[in-house]
Design a protein around this motif. Sequence first.
Motif, short mmCIF file in Angstrom:
data_model
loop_
_atom_site.label_atom_id
_atom_site.label_comp_id
_atom_site.label_asym_id
_atom_site.label_seq_id
_atom_site.Cartn_x
_atom_site.Cartn_y
_atom_site.Cartn_z
N ALA A 1 6.38 -3.32 12.44
CA ALA A 1 7.18 -3.23 11.22
C ALA A 1 6.35 -3.51 9.99
O ALA A 1 6.50 -2.86 8.94
CB ALA A 1 8.36 -4.21 11.30
N ASP A 2 5.44 -4.48 10.09
CA ASP A 2 4.58 -4.80 8.94
C ASP A 2 3.67 -3.64 8.59
O ASP A 2 3.43 -3.35 7.41
CB ASP A 2 3.75 -6.05 9.24
CG ASP A 2 4.58 -7.33 9.27
OD1 ASP A 2 5.78 -7.28 8.91
OD2 ASP A 2 4.04 -8.38 9.67
N ALA B 1 10.45 -7.23 7.53
CA ALA B 1 9.03 -7.11 7.16
C ALA B 1 8.88 -7.22 5.65
O ALA B 1 7.93 -7.87 5.16
CB ALA B 1 8.48 -5.78 7.66
N ASP B 2 9.78 -6.61 4.90
CA ASP B 2 9.74 -6.72 3.45
C ASP B 2 9.84 -8.18 3.00
O ASP B 2 9.13 -8.62 2.09
CB ASP B 2 10.88 -5.90 2.84
CG ASP B 2 10.90 -5.96 1.33
OD1 ASP B 2 9.93 -5.48 0.71
OD2 ASP B 2 11.88 -6.49 0.77
N GLY B 3 10.71 -8.92 3.66
CA GLY B 3 10.84 -10.34 3.33
C GLY B 3 9.58 -11.13 3.62
O GLY B 3 9.29 -12.12 2.92
N ALA C 1 10.03 -1.60 -7.21
CA ALA C 1 11.07 -0.64 -6.82
C ALA C 1 11.10 -0.40 -5.32
O ALA C 1 11.55 0.65 -4.86
CB ALA C 1 10.83 0.68 -7.56
N ARG C 2 10.66 -1.37 -4.55
CA ARG C 2 10.44 -1.15 -3.11
C ARG C 2 11.71 -0.91 -2.32
O ARG C 2 11.64 -0.44 -1.17
CB ARG C 2 9.67 -2.33 -2.52
CG ARG C 2 10.41 -3.64 -2.54
CD ARG C 2 9.50 -4.78 -2.08
NE ARG C 2 10.20 -6.06 -2.03
CZ ARG C 2 10.38 -6.86 -3.07
NH1 ARG C 2 9.92 -6.51 -4.26
NH2 ARG C 2 11.03 -8.00 -2.93
N ARG C 3 12.89 -1.23 -2.85
CA ARG C 3 14.10 -1.00 -2.09
C ARG C 3 14.18 0.45 -1.64
O ARG C 3 14.69 0.73 -0.54
CB ARG C 3 15.34 -1.32 -2.94
CG ARG C 3 15.49 -2.78 -3.36
CD ARG C 3 15.36 -3.74 -2.20
NE ARG C 3 16.18 -3.38 -1.05
CZ ARG C 3 15.98 -3.86 0.16
NH1 ARG C 3 14.97 -4.67 0.42
NH2 ARG C 3 16.79 -3.51 1.14
N ALA C 4 13.68 1.37 -2.45
CA ALA C 4 13.77 2.79 -2.09
C ALA C 4 13.01 3.07 -0.80
O ALA C 4 13.55 3.71 0.12
CB ALA C 4 13.24 3.66 -3.23
N ALA D 1 12.68 3.61 5.20
CA ALA D 1 12.02 3.30 6.46
C ALA D 1 12.99 2.68 7.47
O ALA D 1 12.94 3.00 8.67
CB ALA D 1 10.85 2.35 6.21
N GLU D 2 13.90 1.84 7.00
CA GLU D 2 14.87 1.24 7.91
C GLU D 2 15.83 2.27 8.47
O GLU D 2 16.16 2.25 9.66
CB GLU D 2 15.63 0.11 7.20
CG GLU D 2 16.61 -0.63 8.08
CD GLU D 2 15.98 -1.40 9.23
OE1 GLU D 2 16.74 -1.85 10.11
OE2 GLU D 2 14.74 -1.51 9.28
N ARG D 3 16.26 3.21 7.62
CA ARG D 3 17.12 4.30 8.11
C ARG D 3 16.39 5.12 9.17
O ARG D 3 16.96 5.48 10.21
CB ARG D 3 17.56 5.20 6.96
CG ARG D 3 18.64 4.63 6.08
CD ARG D 3 19.27 5.70 5.19
NE ARG D 3 18.30 6.29 4.29
CZ ARG D 3 18.05 5.82 3.07
NH1 ARG D 3 18.68 4.75 2.62
NH2 ARG D 3 17.17 6.43 2.29
#
Length: 258
Positions: free
Chosen positions: A121-122, A193-195, A244-247, A252-254
């Motif tokens: 994931a990282d 991973a984002d966290g 703007a990483r939420r995009a 990637a999660e989807r």
Amino acid sequence: MLRTVTATRYVTPLREGGSVPALVEADDDGLYVVKLLGAGHGRKALVAELLAGEIGRHLGLPVPDLVLVELDGALAKAEPDGEIRDLLARSEGTNVGLDFLPGALAFAPAVGPRPEPDLAADVVWLDAFTTNVDRTPRNPNLIVWHRRLHLIDHGSALYIHHTWTRPEEHARRPFPQIRDHVLLPFASSIEAADGRLAPQLDRSVLERIAAAVPDDWLQAEDGRPDAAAHRRAYVDYLATRLAARRAFVEEAERARVA
């Protein structure tokens, strides 16, 4: 700051990839896989290798040690292959090298070892952040050394720098190519991973990494007349992408869930 070493002996070309990197021995007695300045991929591939690789290393991901490699064109004289001899002569100056891991094998998903889910994931997060289009089942750019994955060859990352077309808009986009990532089927949550990873990066970290790029790799072009302007462009792009990483995280999660 990256270490700088001087190539003392050209060992052999590595013909697995299109860029024909070289295995060289340096004055610190180390062996390095060197991406050459004079290869067809050009200086921008070396910039991407350094920036994406050093971001990965800062995040604690298993990227082999990176060094700057000073290469004297005189090393080419002993090479019998005319094409390689010309390539080495064109590459006189500062190149980028990765620590050579003897006995490492290319990662094959069907063979294993199976990647640890959080590590997978990282890596997916890193490649979505740096827009690395070249970590697919066809070309994983992963090696296994002592049964541990290592990330190599980031020269196709940050492809925005080939045109610099609307970089702020581009930085805010998701990264749909992530659906083809070789490690996505093995990955745990990209949100998690984002966290883990995003809090480790900020503008000052990006500026420090960009400062290591040699001036000679950052040649004048429209809108970026000097090396300082190039560095600002890279840092601005990456800092905007981080904010703007939420995009790209949600994309990637989807893809992972699908």
